[in-house]
Write an enzyme that holds these catalytic residues in place. Sequence first.
Site, PDB file in Angstrom:
ATOM      1  N   ASP A 147      55.674  26.512  -3.394  1.00  0.00           N
ATOM      2  CA  ASP A 147      54.282  26.140  -3.653  1.00  0.00           C
ATOM      3  C   ASP A 147      53.366  27.346  -3.493  1.00  0.00           C
ATOM      4  O   ASP A 147      52.502  27.617  -4.340  1.00  0.00           O
ATOM      5  CB  ASP A 147      53.841  25.027  -2.699  1.00  0.00           C
ATOM      6  CG  ASP A 147      54.496  23.701  -3.021  1.00  0.00           C
ATOM      7  OD1 ASP A 147      55.127  23.595  -4.079  1.00  0.00           O
ATOM      8  OD2 ASP A 147      54.374  22.766  -2.204  1.00  0.00           O
ATOM      9  N   LYS A 185      50.372  23.210   0.450  1.00  0.00           N
ATOM     10  CA  LYS A 185      51.270  23.034   1.592  1.00  0.00           C
ATOM     11  C   LYS A 185      52.103  24.302   1.741  1.00  0.00           C
ATOM     12  O   LYS A 185      52.554  24.889   0.752  1.00  0.00           O
ATOM     13  CB  LYS A 185      52.223  21.845   1.378  1.00  0.00           C
ATOM     14  CG  LYS A 185      51.548  20.528   1.191  1.00  0.00           C
ATOM     15  CD  LYS A 185      52.542  19.363   1.201  1.00  0.00           C
ATOM     16  CE  LYS A 185      53.645  19.491   0.153  1.00  0.00           C
ATOM     17  NZ  LYS A 185      53.147  19.488  -1.238  1.00  0.00           N
ATOM     18  N   HIS A 231      61.601  17.473   2.633  1.00  0.00           N
ATOM     19  CA  HIS A 231      62.538  17.723   1.537  1.00  0.00           C
ATOM     20  C   HIS A 231      63.972  17.598   2.040  1.00  0.00           C
ATOM     21  O   HIS A 231      64.881  18.248   1.537  1.00  0.00           O
ATOM     22  CB  HIS A 231      62.326  19.134   0.956  1.00  0.00           C
ATOM     23  CG  HIS A 231      60.923  19.390   0.531  1.00  0.00           C
ATOM     24  ND1 HIS A 231      60.010  20.047   1.339  1.00  0.00           N
ATOM     25  CD2 HIS A 231      60.266  19.068  -0.605  1.00  0.00           C
ATOM     26  CE1 HIS A 231      58.848  20.129   0.707  1.00  0.00           C
ATOM     27  NE2 HIS A 231      58.973  19.538  -0.476  1.00  0.00           N
TER      28      HIS A 231
END
Length: 602
Positions: free
Chosen positions: A119, A114, A232
Amino acid sequence: MASKHLINSPSTLVIESLKGLCLLNPDLRLDKDARVLFRPFSSDSSQKVALICGGGSGHEPAHAAFVGKGLLTAAVSGSIFASPSGKQVRRAVELVHPQNSGPGSTAGTLIIVKNYTGDVLNFGLAKEALGSYPAYANSVRFLTVADDVAVPRSRITLVGRRGLAGTVLTYKIIGELAARGASLDEVEKVGQYVAENLASIGVATGHSHVPGTERGQDVLGEGEIEVGMGIHNEPGVLRLHGSSGLPPPLSEIMPRLVNLLTVSQDEDPERGWVSFAPSADVVLMVNNLGGLSPLELSAVSVEATKAISDKGLKIKRVLCGTYMTSLNMPGFSLTLLKLPSAGQEPSQDLLLSLLDSPAEASGWGWVSGRAPVPLTDQIVSTPSSLSTSVSTTKTTSSNDQGARQVVEVIRRACNALIHVEPELTRMDTVAGDGDCGLTLKAGAEGVLSLIQSNEINGHDLPTIFIAIAGVAEDKMGGTSGGLYSIFFSALAQGLRSSSTPEVNWPSALNHALTKLYTYTRARPPSRTLVDPLDAFVKGLSTEKADFYGSFEKAQEAARATRGMQAKAGRAVYGGGVEGEEEMDPGAWGVAVLLKAVIGERS
């Protein structure tokens, strides 16, 4: 914001969740130290490509619950909302990288990421570190998914679009392709097509809460929702406001979301990420962000399908469920995958076949494998062979004035129940499941609609009560709807069976109460609606049809439910005393109804 969690400890939650997934699938293995859940390659498997995805925890079922045949080979879990380290990712590759990969081989590992800074950084770090080893140098590839359409171009020139639920669609399609034995090049190519043709957007009524942290302040007002909120808790790009303290209805929200998904760059230079031609074929994914009830989510899918079809797009598949969450965020996201047009590679038939194939992973639900059909083809409206109407004889009155008076009494009773709904709802929220006021209001509104359509015209009491019984059954539902329906049906029977031309209310009502008692064990004092109903009916029998005096007995019985321990109904299962401090809302509803019918003492 819901901030209570049923856990042992925030520090052990992630690993305990991964262990729970192992219980569901004996084929899985867990590297506890690296927090990698994986499915080892079978020696007789034709699969050449391992698929790895991962990220911070808190997005379950993504990604760990999608490990299994036909989906991911491994998932790497960081702490909640925190990317796993490069070391964890390297371990995942070591665990599942095909042994027959290497120079000249078509096997290898595809890492799907993602598009979030942490990440991309840590998964990329792992790939680069592995590149110095000959066994991995040319056989570990990297695929980034960035499907968010909410944030404008000018704000993300450096970081790019965020990766959202479209990531799951990506690895479902190429996971099945890999399971069929496709090469690393083929899997990567199809994955790139999917990733480049995804558009996703989310909407929520509030933020999620991270276990172990203090409860934050609610940033959204009562009737406010946020469009474009990230997974998030990143703020969105637009807030929409409803009325009367409620969020705007889905019918208003959905066209705006679909427009953000499908708008062209010519129409909106800040967006227009995917070019959806008129009448393009698409896959729709409706995703629960964590805190939405399945009841609401299904309604979301209906409105989303309608808004997308209104745009002229042709929906080939609808997926609706929980795929990628933000812990307990109360909201949903929509993802559109633009399918290839005729003659384009990869073919539409191939992509749909890969999507439709079942997968052996606990997070993946059933897919119909067919395009949706118009709801008009699926909604059945077959008239019942049993009619609720009765032959109309003017039992009530031989003149229209008397009929109008009957209708006025019924209308007054319905309006009283509608007016008292907030009070009954408040009572039932404390004492029960919170639906009593709305249930009675629904019944009242149903009866008013029959008055409006002249189906209740005041000329025949048995017909009127049969109609009201039908409304109670159809519109109210539940236990109270059943009780009201039985009572009014039996009241109609009692009136019909009377041998005198005059209405014998005590006899008819007693018949109805006796019939009701054959279907419920509740007897006063029970802290239910039968308490005032029983007091009223028996009062009429003993007080020579003194309606007002009987009503006072009923009102007294309703008030007596305050402080009374429930003996019947759902409140029996509560076991606490908080609800008992309020009157039973069902009992008070009967009292309100009777007062409206009888009126003030003359």
